[in-house]
Design a protein around this motif. Structure first.
Motif, PDB file in Angstrom:
ATOM      1  N   ILE A 132       0.833  -1.208   0.000  1.00 23.30           N
ATOM      2  CA  ILE A 132       0.000   0.000   0.000  1.00 23.30           C
ATOM      3  C   ILE A 132       0.863   1.253   0.000  1.00 23.30           C
ATOM      4  CG2 ILE A 132      -1.655   1.342   1.356  1.00 23.30           C
ATOM      5  CD1 ILE A 132      -2.908  -1.263   2.272  1.00 23.30           C
ATOM      6  N   ASP A 133       1.900   1.258   0.848  1.00 25.00           N
ATOM      7  CA  ASP A 133       2.802   2.410   0.898  1.00 25.00           C
ATOM      8  C   ASP A 133       3.561   2.558  -0.420  1.00 25.00           C
ATOM      9  OD1 ASP A 133       2.403   3.451   3.548  1.00 25.00           O
ATOM     10  OD2 ASP A 133       3.384   1.668   4.305  1.00 25.00           O
ATOM     11  N   MET A 134       4.066   1.452  -0.953  1.00 29.86           N
ATOM     12  CA  MET A 134       4.849   1.523  -2.190  1.00 29.86           C
ATOM     13  C   MET A 134       3.989   1.998  -3.351  1.00 29.86           C
ATOM     14  SD  MET A 134       7.892   1.309  -3.351  1.00 29.86           S
ATOM     15  CE  MET A 134       8.825   0.300  -2.191  1.00 29.86           C
ATOM     16  N   ASP A 135       2.764   1.498  -3.421  1.00 27.56           N
ATOM     17  CA  ASP A 135       1.860   1.939  -4.493  1.00 27.56           C
ATOM     18  C   ASP A 135       1.592   3.441  -4.386  1.00 27.56           C
ATOM     19  OD1 ASP A 135       1.707  -0.617  -5.456  1.00 27.56           O
ATOM     20  OD2 ASP A 135      -0.252  -1.064  -4.578  1.00 27.56           O
ATOM     21  N   PHE A 136       1.467   3.925  -3.158  1.00 23.64           N
ATOM     22  CA  PHE A 136       1.224   5.360  -2.956  1.00 23.64           C
ATOM     23  C   PHE A 136       2.434   6.173  -3.397  1.00 23.64           C
ATOM     24  CE2 PHE A 136       1.043   9.185  -0.194  1.00 23.64           C
ATOM     25  CZ  PHE A 136      -0.158   9.708  -0.660  1.00 23.64           C
ATOM     26  N   LEU A 137       3.634   5.718  -3.041  1.00 21.27           N
ATOM     27  CA  LEU A 137       4.850   6.424  -3.446  1.00 21.27           C
ATOM     28  C   LEU A 137       4.978   6.459  -4.970  1.00 21.27           C
ATOM     29  CD1 LEU A 137       7.453   5.044  -0.864  1.00 21.27           C
ATOM     30  CD2 LEU A 137       6.280   7.253  -0.810  1.00 21.27           C
ATOM     31  N   ILE A 138       4.674   5.334  -5.602  1.00 20.00           N
ATOM     32  CA  ILE A 138       4.753   5.268  -7.066  1.00 20.00           C
ATOM     33  C   ILE A 138       3.760   6.232  -7.693  1.00 20.00           C
ATOM     34  CG2 ILE A 138       4.292   3.777  -9.058  1.00 20.00           C
ATOM     35  CD1 ILE A 138       5.428   1.451  -7.377  1.00 20.00           C
ATOM     36  N   GLU A 139       2.559   6.303  -7.127  1.00 18.59           N
ATOM     37  CA  GLU A 139       1.544   7.233  -7.631  1.00 18.59           C
ATOM     38  C   GLU A 139       2.025   8.678  -7.520  1.00 18.59           C
ATOM     39  OE1 GLU A 139      -3.027   8.619  -6.537  1.00 18.59           O
ATOM     40  OE2 GLU A 139      -2.362   6.592  -6.005  1.00 18.59           O
ATOM     41  N   LYS A 176      12.643   1.030  -7.481  1.00 18.91           N
ATOM     42  CA  LYS A 176      11.670   1.774  -8.288  1.00 18.91           C
ATOM     43  C   LYS A 176      12.198   3.148  -8.718  1.00 18.91           C
ATOM     44  CE  LYS A 176       8.530  -1.416  -7.441  1.00 18.91           C
ATOM     45  NZ  LYS A 176       7.981  -2.313  -8.499  1.00 18.91           N
ATOM     46  N   TRP A 177      13.135   3.702  -7.955  1.00 20.59           N
ATOM     47  CA  TRP A 177      13.659   5.039  -8.227  1.00 20.59           C
ATOM     48  C   TRP A 177      15.164   4.973  -8.494  1.00 20.59           C
ATOM     49  CZ3 TRP A 177       9.217   4.684  -5.484  1.00 20.59           C
ATOM     50  CH2 TRP A 177       8.234   5.667  -5.718  1.00 20.59           C
ATOM     51  N   GLU A 178      15.638   5.915  -9.293  1.00 24.12           N
ATOM     52  CA  GLU A 178      17.073   5.967  -9.581  1.00 24.12           C
ATOM     53  C   GLU A 178      17.863   6.487  -8.390  1.00 24.12           C
ATOM     54  OE1 GLU A 178      17.792   8.163 -13.110  1.00 24.12           O
ATOM     55  OE2 GLU A 178      16.765   6.733 -14.414  1.00 24.12           O
ATOM     56  N   GLU A 179      17.242   7.327  -7.582  1.00 27.79           N
ATOM     57  CA  GLU A 179      17.911   7.833  -6.381  1.00 27.79           C
ATOM     58  C   GLU A 179      16.891   7.988  -5.269  1.00 27.79           C
ATOM     59  OE1 GLU A 179      17.904  12.644  -7.035  1.00 27.79           O
ATOM     60  OE2 GLU A 179      19.545  11.501  -7.939  1.00 27.79           O
TER      61      GLU A 179
END
Length: 216
Positions: A132-139, A176-179
């Motif tokens: 849930i947290d990861m999906d929110f961060l991706i959004e 998921k992120w480069e940095e």
């Protein structure tokens, strides 16, 4: 956007005033200031963190029951910027209608508030980052919403265990992120991270001031 006084380094909150609650952008306080919003899963310790940052015991409402915050609450800090307390997400015991209503309130604020300059996403430091947290961060990333992460309840693990858990969480994010986005480790019990978070807010406000001066 108001010009920020150079005499205030924003390292200490000397005044915190409740400025209003809302569910719609049109209901936000009429006086415009930079907004720093705080959000996280229910029971992540958001209200306790806000009270710790503001040096007040009851600025934000705390409760042993998750899902207490259902509105967007604005607090005027030092009469120069807003700390915004957002409803928590991922509260399983709410009805589907209740969940959708809160999700709409959150998304409307995050996507439409022109004064929002930084969203702090709170994550429990004791656990791996959940779906849930990861999906929110991706959004947030997809919507290009500026955000930083605060790992809460940092006093609940030993120093070694905490460091290892934070390293695991950072590794998850870097898949998921480069940095890494800016991140902090906090505890409302021993005030861990308070100065670092407020200093970061101060740095962002200084940049806003510099940009405002360049435009004028």
């Amino acid at each position: 956007m108001p010009v920020i006084s150079e005499t205030d380094l924003f390292m200490k909150i000397t005044e915190a005033l409740f400025a209003g609650s809302s569910t719609r952008i049109s209901e936000k306080p009429k006086q415009k200031f930079p907004e720093f919003a705080f959000i996280g899963r229910s029971n992540v310790g958001k209200s306790s963190l806000i009270n710790m940052l503001a040096d007040q015991k009851k600025l934000a409402m705390t409760s042993s029951k998750p899902g207490k915050t259902r509105l967007v609450n604005h607090f005027l800090m030092n009469r120069q910027w807003y700390l915004v307390d957002l409803p928590g997400y991922g509260y399983a015991k709410l009805s589907q209608t209740g969940k959708k209503k809160i999700e709409q309130i959150i998304r409307t604020y995050i996507n439409l508030s022109e004064e929002l300059v930084m969203l702090f996403v709170l994550i429990d430091s004791r656990h791996d980052i959940g779906a849930i947290d990861m999906d929110f961060l991706i959004e947030l990333g997809e919507s290009r919403i500026p955000f930083a992460i605060i790992f809460t309840k940092g006093d609940k693990l030993s120093k070694t265990a905490l460091q290892k858990q934070i390293e695991r969480n950072c590794a998850q994010i870097l898949e998921k992120w480069e940095e890494m986005p800016p991140y902090f480790v906090s505890s409302s019990e021993n005030r861990m991270g308070k100065e670092e978070i407020l200093d970061y807010i101060g740095d962002v406000l200084e940049k806003i001031q510099e940009e405002s001066q360049e435009e004028s």
